[in-house]
Design an enzyme around this catalytic site. Structure first.
Site, PDB file in Angstrom:
ATOM      1  N   LYS A  36       0.819  -1.220   0.000  1.00  0.00           N
ATOM      2  CA  LYS A  36       0.000   0.000   0.000  1.00  0.00           C
ATOM      3  C   LYS A  36       0.850   1.267   0.000  1.00  0.00           C
ATOM      4  O   LYS A  36       0.458   2.269  -0.593  1.00  0.00           O
ATOM      5  CB  LYS A  36      -0.949   0.007   1.194  1.00  0.00           C
ATOM      6  CG  LYS A  36      -0.284   0.166   2.553  1.00  0.00           C
ATOM      7  CD  LYS A  36      -1.310   0.310   3.663  1.00  0.00           C
ATOM      8  CE  LYS A  36      -0.633   0.549   5.004  1.00  0.00           C
ATOM      9  NZ  LYS A  36      -1.614   0.773   6.077  1.00  0.00           N
ATOM     10  N   ARG A 134      -8.032  -0.504  17.505  1.00  0.00           N
ATOM     11  CA  ARG A 134      -8.503  -0.267  16.144  1.00  0.00           C
ATOM     12  C   ARG A 134      -9.441  -1.432  15.823  1.00  0.00           C
ATOM     13  O   ARG A 134     -10.400  -1.647  16.541  1.00  0.00           O
ATOM     14  CB  ARG A 134      -7.336  -0.114  15.165  1.00  0.00           C
ATOM     15  CG  ARG A 134      -7.729   0.679  13.898  1.00  0.00           C
ATOM     16  CD  ARG A 134      -6.569   0.914  12.957  1.00  0.00           C
ATOM     17  NE  ARG A 134      -6.158  -0.318  12.278  1.00  0.00           N
ATOM     18  CZ  ARG A 134      -5.235  -0.367  11.332  1.00  0.00           C
ATOM     19  NH1 ARG A 134      -4.597   0.724  10.949  1.00  0.00           N
ATOM     20  NH2 ARG A 134      -4.913  -1.519  10.767  1.00  0.00           N
TER      21      ARG A 134
END
Length: 361
Positions: A36, A134
């Site tokens: 990414k 998260r």
């Protein structure tokens, strides 16, 4: 043309080699290489799919994985979606991605239905939140994790491939033997409940790799997801250099478009800059100021370090970066190129920008 990112492919491959020696040879872990940060750059993905020590290519966006789906299909690697899937992308997820990280049964049920329509079996890594807060089912709700594993196991078109966790990215919680051991204990209970072994117990990202060379990685962890470690040579828990890796496999180059002597303090009442901040300035007297044709739209300026250590970065705006070159031994002139190493955030932004050219050496 400038600005441009320069990818040194030999150094990048050497970083992958260094990470593989630690992850695979010393730690007995498979390696997911995260694409990414370079926006699934084609040449880098070609290098990774050809590398014998890379087991998976992973990304947070289905659109990026789609770019190299043909490389995955032609190799012995598998693709992994790191970010939890959106409901709107389930069809493409099943079409282009082999494995995805998940925490919501509603999403997994949708994947199961779509995989049935496409005649596929999609692999699931069930996320466990160890306290970074998260994604993932919270580790203290152990029965919820075990029940979710049983539900997934009963589905026809998805396979519970393993458990996974993520640390440091939001809560900045450092991976340790004690918190990763919690994941291992839960994985053992899942295996007992299902009556079979899990293929993968993924112990995190580049912040976890240091545990291997410190000899403190729990034995049951058998996978790491590495991005910054292979791209920039960093352990992201304590900022140490991965043994055998380098930080300058990627550099940013930008060209000087103005070079003039001016005061170091702006003249007049100081208000907010273009980004809504009220800047503060150091009075250095009259200085030689260089302006580069690159700005905050292209790169995180705070994440850059000039290779010429005599240069000071003053700041920047959307399209300009300002440097103090007063103390430099080199006599810079308009048209000269200044080169920088990058931290993770700067690389992420520069690689994503369509205005930053890419060059491979």
């Amino acid at each position: 043309m400038y600005p441009k990112l320069v990818y040194n492919m030999d150094k990048l491959k050497a970083n992958v080699d260094a990470a593989a020696r630690i992850t695979r040879e010393d730690g007995g872990c498979s390696m997911m290489c995260v694409t990414k940060c370079v926006c699934a750059d084609r040449k880098i993905c070609e290098m990774l799919t050809a590398h014998p020590s890379v087991d998976f290519l992973a990304d947070s966006r289905v659109d990026n994985i789609r770019k190299y789906a043909d490389l995955i299909e032609a190799s012995d690697k598998q693709s992994v979606l790191l970010r939890l899937p959106m409901m709107c992308e389930i069809e493409d997820l099943v079409k282009y991605v082999d494995i995805s990280q998940n925490s919501e049964l509603a999403t997994i049920e949708a994947i199961n239905e779509e995989a049935g329509r496409q005649g596929k079996v999609h692999k699931i890594l069930l996320m466990v939140d160890l306290g970074d807060l998260r994604e993932g089912i919270f580790f203290r709700d152990e029965e919820k994790i075990l029940a979710a594993a049983e539900v997934i196991e009963a589905m026809s078109n998805v396979e519970l491939y393993g458990l996974s966790t993520n640390l440091t990215c939001y809560g900045a919680i450092i991976p340790k033997n004690d918190n990763l051991s919690v994941l291992c204990d839960i994985a053992g209970k899942v295996e007992e409940r299902l009556g079979r072994k899990l293929d993968v117990v993924s112990g995190g990202n580049s912040s976890s790799i240091y545990l291997i060379w410190k000899g403190d990685m729990p034995e049951k962890i058998n996978n790491l997801r590495l991005g910054e470690s292979i791209l920039l040579g960093n352990d992201t828990a304590y900022g140490e250099t991965v043994p055998g890796a380098v930080h300058d496999a990627m550099t940013l180059q930008a060209q000087i478009i103005e070079l003039q002597e001016k005061p170091s303090l702006p003249i007049g009442e100081v208000g907010k800059d273009a980004f809504g901040n009220v800047p503060e300035y150091e009075d250095r007297g009259i200085i030689k100021r260089a302006i580069l044709a690159v700005g905050k739209q292209d790169v995180d300026i705070d994440g850059l370090a000039p290779l010429d250590e005599q240069i000071d970065i003053l700041g920047g705006s959307s399209d300009h970066m300002l440097l103090d070159v007063t103390g430099c031994d080199r006599e810079y002139k308009v048209g000269d190129v200044v080169e920088f190493t990058l931290e993770y955030g700067a690389l992420l932004k520069a690689a994503t920008s369509e205005y930053v050219k890419k060059e491979y050496v």
